[in-house]
Design an enzyme around this catalytic site. Structure first.
Site, PDB file in Angstrom:
ATOM      1  N   ARG A   1      60.376  63.844  82.703  1.00 47.43           N
ATOM      2  CA  ARG A   1      60.005  63.054  83.887  1.00 47.43           C
ATOM      3  C   ARG A   1      59.365  63.996  84.886  1.00 47.43           C
ATOM      4  O   ARG A   1      59.310  65.205  84.665  1.00 47.43           O
ATOM      5  CB  ARG A   1      61.274  62.456  84.494  1.00 47.43           C
ATOM      6  CG  ARG A   1      62.304  63.567  84.775  1.00 47.43           C
ATOM      7  CD  ARG A   1      63.456  63.101  85.601  1.00 47.43           C
ATOM      8  NE  ARG A   1      64.542  64.062  85.655  1.00 47.43           N
ATOM      9  CZ  ARG A   1      64.653  65.044  86.544  1.00 47.43           C
ATOM     10  NH1 ARG A   1      63.726  65.226  87.473  1.00 47.43           N
ATOM     11  NH2 ARG A   1      65.690  65.854  86.524  1.00 47.43           N
TER      12      ARG A   1
ATOM     13  N   GLU B   1      78.214  76.161  76.117  1.00 42.68           N
ATOM     14  CA  GLU B   1      77.222  77.239  76.164  1.00 42.68           C
ATOM     15  C   GLU B   1      77.876  78.508  76.686  1.00 42.68           C
ATOM     16  O   GLU B   1      78.771  78.449  77.532  1.00 42.68           O
ATOM     17  CB  GLU B   1      76.068  76.882  77.134  1.00 42.68           C
ATOM     18  CG  GLU B   1      74.940  76.109  76.503  1.00 42.68           C
ATOM     19  CD  GLU B   1      73.838  75.773  77.503  1.00 42.68           C
ATOM     20  OE1 GLU B   1      73.896  76.232  78.663  1.00 42.68           O
ATOM     21  OE2 GLU B   1      72.924  75.034  77.113  1.00 42.68           O
TER      22      GLU B   1
ATOM     23  N   HIS C   1      66.754  80.730  87.245  1.00 49.84           N
ATOM     24  CA  HIS C   1      66.304  79.471  86.652  1.00 49.84           C
ATOM     25  C   HIS C   1      64.784  79.457  86.745  1.00 49.84           C
ATOM     26  O   HIS C   1      64.231  79.427  87.838  1.00 49.84           O
ATOM     27  CB  HIS C   1      66.906  78.284  87.413  1.00 49.84           C
ATOM     28  CG  HIS C   1      66.384  76.948  86.948  1.00 49.84           C
ATOM     29  ND1 HIS C   1      67.184  75.988  86.354  1.00 49.84           N
ATOM     30  CD2 HIS C   1      65.142  76.415  86.987  1.00 49.84           C
ATOM     31  CE1 HIS C   1      66.450  74.940  86.036  1.00 49.84           C
ATOM     32  NE2 HIS C   1      65.200  75.158  86.422  1.00 49.84           N
TER      33      HIS C   1
ATOM     34  N   ARG D   1      64.129  71.861 100.152  1.00 46.44           N
ATOM     35  CA  ARG D   1      64.619  70.476 100.179  1.00 46.44           C
ATOM     36  C   ARG D   1      65.335  70.256 101.516  1.00 46.44           C
ATOM     37  O   ARG D   1      66.259  71.009 101.859  1.00 46.44           O
ATOM     38  CB  ARG D   1      65.590  70.223  99.032  1.00 46.44           C
ATOM     39  CG  ARG D   1      64.955  70.352  97.657  1.00 46.44           C
ATOM     40  CD  ARG D   1      65.888  69.829  96.568  1.00 46.44           C
ATOM     41  NE  ARG D   1      65.359  70.132  95.241  1.00 46.44           N
ATOM     42  CZ  ARG D   1      65.815  69.578  94.113  1.00 46.44           C
ATOM     43  NH1 ARG D   1      66.817  68.711  94.154  1.00 46.44           N
ATOM     44  NH2 ARG D   1      65.283  69.901  92.945  1.00 46.44           N
TER      45      ARG D   1
ATOM     46  N   ASN E   1      63.297  68.152  80.975  1.00 45.68           N
ATOM     47  CA  ASN E   1      63.281  66.945  81.782  1.00 45.68           C
ATOM     48  C   ASN E   1      62.001  66.183  81.451  1.00 45.68           C
ATOM     49  O   ASN E   1      60.901  66.682  81.661  1.00 45.68           O
ATOM     50  CB  ASN E   1      63.352  67.277  83.280  1.00 45.68           C
ATOM     51  CG  ASN E   1      64.741  67.744  83.675  1.00 45.68           C
ATOM     52  OD1 ASN E   1      65.743  67.217  83.177  1.00 45.68           O
ATOM     53  ND2 ASN E   1      64.829  68.735  84.538  1.00 45.68           N
TER      54      ASN E   1
HETATM   55  P1  ADP Z   1      71.232  69.583  84.883  1.00 46.75           P
HETATM   56  O1  ADP Z   1      70.967  68.660  83.728  1.00 46.75           O
HETATM   57  O2  ADP Z   1      72.342  69.153  85.737  1.00 46.75           O
HETATM   58  O3  ADP Z   1      69.973  69.941  85.604  1.00 46.75           O
HETATM   59  P2  ADP Z   1      71.073  72.199  83.559  1.00 46.75           P
HETATM   60  O4  ADP Z   1      71.532  72.359  82.155  1.00 46.75           O
HETATM   61  O5  ADP Z   1      69.617  72.115  83.794  1.00 46.75           O
HETATM   62  O6  ADP Z   1      71.786  70.926  84.175  1.00 46.75           O
HETATM   63  O7  ADP Z   1      71.680  73.353  84.449  1.00 46.75           O
HETATM   64  C1  ADP Z   1      71.597  73.330  85.850  1.00 46.75           C
HETATM   65  C2  ADP Z   1      71.955  74.693  86.405  1.00 46.75           C
HETATM   66  O8  ADP Z   1      73.263  75.081  86.013  1.00 46.75           O
HETATM   67  C3  ADP Z   1      71.053  75.808  85.933  1.00 46.75           C
HETATM   68  O9  ADP Z   1      69.871  75.909  86.676  1.00 46.75           O
HETATM   69  C4  ADP Z   1      71.959  77.017  86.135  1.00 46.75           C
HETATM   70  O10 ADP Z   1      72.016  77.424  87.475  1.00 46.75           O
HETATM   71  C5  ADP Z   1      73.308  76.479  85.740  1.00 46.75           C
HETATM   72  N1  ADP Z   1      73.553  76.688  84.299  1.00 46.75           N
HETATM   73  C6  ADP Z   1      73.350  75.806  83.296  1.00 46.75           C
HETATM   74  N2  ADP Z   1      73.662  76.331  82.099  1.00 46.75           N
HETATM   75  C7  ADP Z   1      74.070  77.597  82.339  1.00 46.75           C
HETATM   76  C8  ADP Z   1      74.552  78.672  81.507  1.00 46.75           C
HETATM   77  N3  ADP Z   1      74.673  78.522  80.185  1.00 46.75           N
HETATM   78  N4  ADP Z   1      74.885  79.838  82.110  1.00 46.75           N
HETATM   79  C9  ADP Z   1      74.785  79.998  83.456  1.00 46.75           C
HETATM   80  N5  ADP Z   1      74.367  79.024  84.281  1.00 46.75           N
HETATM   81  C10 ADP Z   1      74.002  77.822  83.747  1.00 46.75           C
HETATM   82  P1  ADP Z   2      64.982  68.180  89.389  1.00 45.62           P
HETATM   83  O1  ADP Z   2      65.561  68.283  88.002  1.00 45.62           O
HETATM   84  O2  ADP Z   2      63.845  67.230  89.487  1.00 45.62           O
HETATM   85  O3  ADP Z   2      64.721  69.503  89.994  1.00 45.62           O
HETATM   86  P2  ADP Z   2      67.565  67.231  90.366  1.00 45.62           P
HETATM   87  O4  ADP Z   2      68.331  67.894  89.278  1.00 45.62           O
HETATM   88  O5  ADP Z   2      67.995  67.418  91.773  1.00 45.62           O
HETATM   89  O6  ADP Z   2      66.037  67.578  90.361  1.00 45.62           O
HETATM   90  O7  ADP Z   2      67.516  65.674  90.009  1.00 45.62           O
HETATM   91  C1  ADP Z   2      66.716  64.805  90.723  1.00 45.62           C
HETATM   92  C2  ADP Z   2      67.440  63.554  91.024  1.00 45.62           C
HETATM   93  O8  ADP Z   2      67.790  62.876  89.837  1.00 45.62           O
HETATM   94  C3  ADP Z   2      68.739  63.749  91.766  1.00 45.62           C
HETATM   95  O9  ADP Z   2      68.864  62.678  92.675  1.00 45.62           O
HETATM   96  C4  ADP Z   2      69.782  63.682  90.683  1.00 45.62           C
HETATM   97  O10 ADP Z   2      71.010  63.232  91.201  1.00 45.62           O
HETATM   98  C5  ADP Z   2      69.180  62.682  89.740  1.00 45.62           C
HETATM   99  N1  ADP Z   2      69.505  62.890  88.336  1.00 45.62           N
HETATM  100  C6  ADP Z   2      69.018  63.868  87.540  1.00 45.62           C
HETATM  101  N2  ADP Z   2      69.495  63.746  86.284  1.00 45.62           N
HETATM  102  C7  ADP Z   2      70.288  62.658  86.273  1.00 45.62           C
HETATM  103  C8  ADP Z   2      71.073  61.981  85.271  1.00 45.62           C
HETATM  104  N3  ADP Z   2      71.153  62.412  84.013  1.00 45.62           N
HETATM  105  N4  ADP Z   2      71.763  60.894  85.648  1.00 45.62           N
HETATM  106  C9  ADP Z   2      71.691  60.458  86.909  1.00 45.62           C
HETATM  107  N5  ADP Z   2      70.975  61.026  87.889  1.00 45.62           N
HETATM  108  C10 ADP Z   2      70.296  62.109  87.586  1.00 45.62           C
HETATM  109 MG    MG Z   3      68.301  70.904  84.837  1.00 49.25          MG
END
Ligand code: ADP
Ligand code: ADP
Ligand code: MG
Length: 448
Positions: free
Chosen positions: A292, A200, A208, A338, A290
């Site tokens: 969930r 990306e 966010h 948190r 998400n």
């Molecule tokens: P996760 O599955 O770990 O939650 P996300 O795709 O939701 O991953 O991204 C988590 C965070 O990472 C976002 O809230 C943002 O802060 C950062 N992020 C993700 N994608 C981008 C992007 N394309 N550019 C800038 N920051 C990003």
């Molecule tokens: P939310 O998306 O609910 O704001 P987090 O990104 O912190 O919160 O995720 C919530 C919990 O789920 C955390 O404990 C994180 O480590 C776990 N988690 C989220 N996505 C995954 C994944 N794809 N695999 C394993 N654990 C995950």
């Molecule tokens: Mg996310």
């Protein structure tokens, strides 16, 4: 309506689910790893059953043990919470095959939205804007570099199965691309058992902003407004709030509309969240869905009065939504911090151990969702989230003042916590003024 539910999780979310079930007259069964014998969820449920010990793959992630526990204890539904098996399509499918209700969307939908690269494609088809990026996952370094050049640096290499902020690497230019690509791949392989990655554009200084959705089996889709989760450390949320401060009516309506459109497009059923990045120019882009309940769902509950867990259970039981969009009124401002067992002075290293003293804050507009009590030993094996401090106020300023008052009452001795850090964060000038973005915490010098 479901009569007896197995809660396939631990910690604050397991307690949260048990609480709603009890109010709804639904019996609960807790599962626990041996290390969690004394945990609050183990004690609060009507029944508790041990499902293993050691690595989480032998307990909370052990599908056959969890399903055996469900069959043995005669439940009719399973709530997966967040993390663990909550976005595992095989788990959802197997439950269905043995005649149990998975409290979440159908397995096929988890498959479709769980792969983040595939979800991007689906959202493009739905007409929802996505971050510019690769068309799908990319296997070879050469193809990946070509894609990155086409997209334009800086880029982010992201794991298709990623979550919890893990499995993503930034690449500033061609020179560091190879390293970012291979690191993201190997981290994803280790963390998620799936090394596939996509690319990306790295959006600079975004916020966010995510939208909470509820959808039933009868085609009704509503939103519960948006949450701002820009206060992050290592792509993990630290403070969340609702509504998102300072949005124009146009951007806000656009986000809500895009989220409802996305949920309708995939025939979504259950509670879910569409996550977006909001760029400084006011454009927003889908990043993931998400499928969930999310950690920060309580801030939406406080401004709408809707119990999201209860709605999730009603939807899974086959009931139509109790609310139409026009029934949802947004009131005031809510904020969540948190509270983690970690040591901010040692790079936020987890700090498990015995809780010697505990005093929870209370008073007007304060809610604590936790799983802790005095005398409990926090095991080292699991997530460091101890509790969530959630407040509601008439305005954002009032919510901040209330949060800081409540944080200053909070006492936990034994494990180190981030309570002081949260006080510093919520005291930042930029935060108070709503000038937030996902890089703000990193930008600040915390040694002062
Ligand atoms: P996760 O599955 O770990 O939650 P996300 O795709 O939701 O991953 O991204 C988590 C965070 O990472 C976002 O809230 C943002 O802060 C950062 N992020 C993700 N994608 C981008 C992007 N394309 N550019 C800038 N920051 C990003
Ligand atoms: P939310 O998306 O609910 O704001 P987090 O990104 O912190 O919160 O995720 C919530 C919990 O789920 C955390 O404990 C994180 O480590 C776990 N988690 C989220 N996505 C995954 C994944 N794809 N695999 C394993 N654990 C995950
Ligand atoms: Mg996310």
């Amino acid at each position: 309506m479901l009569k007896r539910v197995l809660v396939a999780n631990r910690g604050e979310i397991a307690v949260r689910i048990i609480r709603s079930c009890r109010e709804m007259g639904i019996e609960t069964v807790a599962i626990y790893a041996e290390e969690d014998t004394d945990a609050l969820h183990t004690q609060l449920a009507d029944q508790a059953i041990c499902i293993g010990r050691g690595d989480v793959r032998k307990s909370y992630l052990n599908i056959s043990n969890v399903i055996s526990a469900a069959l043995l204890t005669g439940v009719d539904g399973v709530h997966p919470g967040y993390g663990f098996l909550s976005e595992n399509a095989t788990f959802a499918r197997t439950l269905q095959n043995v005649g149990l209700v998975f409290i979440g969307p159908e397995a096929d939908l988890i498959d479709r939205m769980g792969d983040k690269a595939r979800a991007r494609q689906t959202m493009m088809e739905a007409g929802v804007p996505v971050v510019p990026g690769s068309a799908g996952t990319i296997e070879h370094m050469k193809d990946a570099l070509e894609e990155a050049q086409r997209i334009g640096f800086p880029v982010l290499v992201k794991a298709a199965s990623g979550g919890g902020g893990r499995g993503m690497r930034i690449s500033l230019d061609e020179a560091d691309f190879q390293e970012a690509f291979s690191q993201a791949r190997s981290e994803a392989e280790i963390a998620f058992g799936d090394g596939s990655v996509y690319i990306e554009k790295f959006v600079q200084k975004p916020r966010h902003v995510e939208v909470q959705i509820l959808a039933d089996h009868y085609g009704n889709v509503i939103h519960l407004g948006e949450r701002d989760c820009s206060m992050q450390r290592r792509n993990q949320k630290v403070v969340e709030e609702a509504p998102a401060p300072g949005l124009t009516a146009e951007v806000r309506a656009g986000l809500h509309e895009a989220a409802v459109k996305a949920a309708q497009f995939v025939n979504y059923r259950s509670a879910g969240t569409l996550e977006f990045l909001l760029a400084p120019d006011g454009n927003f882009y889908f990043i993931e869905m998400n499928t969930r309940v999310q950690v920060e769902h309580p801030v939406s509950e406080l401004i709408t009065g809707v119990d999201i867990i209860a709605e999730q259970i009603r939807i899974a039981s086959g009931e139509p939504l109790q609310y139409r969009q026009e029934d949802i009124c947004f009131r005031g401002h809510a904020m969540e911090c948190r509270i983690n067992a970690e040591d901010p002075t040692r790079n936020f290293m987890p700090s498990p151990g015995l809780i010697e003293e505990l005093h929870l804050p209370g008073g007007f507009g304060v809610r604590v969702d936790g799983a802790i009590y005095q005398g409990l030993t926090i095991p080292s094996r699991f997530d460091s989230l101890l509790a969530k401090l959630i407040v509601h106020g008439k305005t954002r300023d009032e919510a901040i003042a209330r949060m800081r008052r409540a944080l200053s009452e909070f006492v936990i001795t034994g494990p180190k916590t981030n309570i002081e850090f949260q006080l510093k964060l919520t005291g930042l000038k930029e935060f108070r003024e709503g000038q937030i973005h996902t890089g703000l915490i990193l930008e600040k010098n915390w040694s002062e």
